[in-house]
Design an enzyme around this catalytic site. Structure first.
Site, short mmCIF file in Angstrom:
data_model
loop_
_atom_site.label_atom_id
_atom_site.label_comp_id
_atom_site.label_asym_id
_atom_site.label_seq_id
_atom_site.Cartn_x
_atom_site.Cartn_y
_atom_site.Cartn_z
N GLY A 78 -3.24 30.41 -54.48
CA GLY A 78 -3.35 29.12 -55.18
C GLY A 78 -2.09 28.82 -55.98
O GLY A 78 -1.54 27.71 -55.92
N GLU A 94 -6.20 15.66 -61.31
CA GLU A 94 -7.46 15.65 -62.04
C GLU A 94 -8.22 16.93 -61.68
O GLU A 94 -8.23 17.32 -60.51
CB GLU A 94 -8.34 14.45 -61.65
CG GLU A 94 -7.89 13.13 -62.20
CD GLU A 94 -6.93 12.41 -61.28
OE1 GLU A 94 -6.79 12.83 -60.11
OE2 GLU A 94 -6.29 11.43 -61.72
N TYR A 106 -3.76 26.24 -63.37
CA TYR A 106 -2.83 25.14 -63.69
C TYR A 106 -2.10 25.41 -65.01
O TYR A 106 -0.92 25.10 -65.13
CB TYR A 106 -3.58 23.81 -63.75
CG TYR A 106 -4.06 23.34 -62.38
CD1 TYR A 106 -3.17 23.26 -61.31
CD2 TYR A 106 -5.38 22.98 -62.16
CE1 TYR A 106 -3.59 22.84 -60.06
CE2 TYR A 106 -5.81 22.56 -60.91
CZ TYR A 106 -4.91 22.50 -59.87
OH TYR A 106 -5.33 22.09 -58.63
C1 LIG Z 1 -8.86 27.60 -58.17
C2 LIG Z 1 -8.38 28.31 -56.91
C3 LIG Z 1 -7.55 27.36 -56.07
C4 LIG Z 1 -7.52 29.53 -57.33
O1 LIG Z 1 -6.94 30.08 -56.15
P1 LIG Z 1 -6.48 31.62 -56.11
O2 LIG Z 1 -5.64 31.79 -54.90
O3 LIG Z 1 -7.66 32.50 -56.23
O4 LIG Z 1 -5.61 31.71 -57.45
P2 LIG Z 1 -4.41 32.73 -57.73
O5 LIG Z 1 -4.76 34.08 -57.16
O6 LIG Z 1 -3.13 32.12 -57.32
O7 LIG Z 1 -4.49 32.81 -59.32
C5 LIG Z 1 -3.55 32.14 -60.16
C6 LIG Z 1 -3.90 32.39 -61.61
O8 LIG Z 1 -5.16 31.78 -61.92
C7 LIG Z 1 -6.02 32.73 -62.54
N1 LIG Z 1 -7.34 32.70 -61.88
C8 LIG Z 1 -7.60 32.56 -60.57
N2 LIG Z 1 -8.94 32.62 -60.36
C9 LIG Z 1 -9.50 32.81 -61.58
C10 LIG Z 1 -10.85 32.98 -62.03
N3 LIG Z 1 -11.88 32.96 -61.17
N4 LIG Z 1 -11.07 33.15 -63.34
C11 LIG Z 1 -10.04 33.18 -64.23
N5 LIG Z 1 -8.74 33.03 -63.86
C12 LIG Z 1 -8.49 32.86 -62.56
C13 LIG Z 1 -5.46 34.10 -62.33
O9 LIG Z 1 -5.50 34.80 -63.55
C14 LIG Z 1 -4.05 33.88 -61.86
O10 LIG Z 1 -3.11 34.21 -62.83
P3 LIG Z 1 -2.11 35.47 -62.61
O11 LIG Z 1 -1.33 35.15 -61.36
O12 LIG Z 1 -1.27 35.47 -63.81
O13 LIG Z 1 -2.98 36.66 -62.46
C15 LIG Z 1 -9.60 28.86 -56.07
O14 LIG Z 1 -10.45 29.59 -56.93
C16 LIG Z 1 -10.41 27.77 -55.40
O15 LIG Z 1 -10.11 27.37 -54.26
N6 LIG Z 1 -11.45 27.29 -56.09
C17 LIG Z 1 -12.34 26.26 -55.55
C18 LIG Z 1 -11.61 24.96 -55.34
C19 LIG Z 1 -11.00 24.42 -56.60
O16 LIG Z 1 -11.53 24.54 -57.69
N7 LIG Z 1 -9.83 23.77 -56.42
C20 LIG Z 1 -9.09 23.14 -57.51
C21 LIG Z 1 -9.59 21.74 -57.66
S1 LIG Z 1 -8.47 20.78 -58.64
#
Ligand SMILES: CC(C)(COP(=O)(O)OP(=O)(O)OC[C@H]1O[C@@H](n2cnc3c(N)ncnc32)[C@H](O)[C@@H]1OP(=O)(O)O)[C@@H](O)C(=O)NCCC(=O)NCCS
Length: 135
Positions: A78, A94, A106
């Site tokens: 992400g 948003e 973010y």
């Molecule tokens: C939000 C989302 C995109 C994160 O993707 P991801 O690949 O798991 O995120 P990353 O591994 O790149 O994490 C980036 C940072 O966010 C934080 N983070 C990620 N998931 C987290 C969680 N469940 N709780 C707390 N922090 C979290 C991590 O601490 C990380 O920081 P670090 O690199 O310093 O350790 C993913 O959970 C997702 O697809 N969620 C559902 C869809 C969504 O919400 N999209 C955004 C809509 S605007």
């Protein structure tokens, strides 16, 4: 990626946002046919692990959606996708006020709060407007 990836984006969106506001292939195709809209897909080996969809108008880019497949979360995908879009300059988006994982992501990418849109989502929930602090 272009309009041909609409079915792939829809499949990833469905598994990511199951039970929420899922966008279908027709919606993605319509978005991708618009000027300035761009999809970037992250691959783990040959597996599509996630994607980001953005739209650039003049000097501003909006993140339209970001999705990482549940099997591939917490591996930095992400963050990499967001950082890719941040290269474009000023970015805004948003995000649902209750979406903690996205809010943390973010914030770590340098976004700051710029406003609140009340009742932005179909279920009546509010969205936080975030803007990049890299410009
Ligand atoms: C939000 C989302 C995109 C994160 O993707 P991801 O690949 O798991 O995120 P990353 O591994 O790149 O994490 C980036 C940072 O966010 C934080 N983070 C990620 N998931 C987290 C969680 N469940 N709780 C707390 N922090 C979290 C991590 O601490 C990380 O920081 P670090 O690199 O310093 O350790 C993913 O959970 C997702 O697809 N969620 C559902 C869809 C969504 O919400 N999209 C955004 C809509 S605007």
């Amino acid at each position: 990626m272009g309009i041909e990836c609409a079915p792939l984006l829809a499949a990833l969106h469905e598994v990511t946002f199951r039970g929420g506001e899922v966008w279908d292939a027709t919606s993605f195709a319509a978005l991708l046919s618009g000027q300035g809209t761009e999809a970037t897909v992250a691959l783990i080996g040959h597996d599509p692990a996630g994607f980001i969809l953005s739209r650039t108008v003049l000097d501003e880019t909006e993140i339209l959606t970001l999705a990482v497949h549940p099997d591939f979360r917490c591996r930095g995908i992400g963050k990499s996708l967001v950082q890719h879009v941040l290269q474009k300059g000023k970015v805004f988006l948003e995000v649902a006020v209750c979406n903690k994982p996205a809010a943390v992501l973010y914030e770590k990418c340098g976004f700051v709060k710029a406003g609140l849109r009340r009742g932005y989502y179909r279920d009546g929930s509010d969205a936080q407007v975030l803007v990049s602090s890299n410009v």
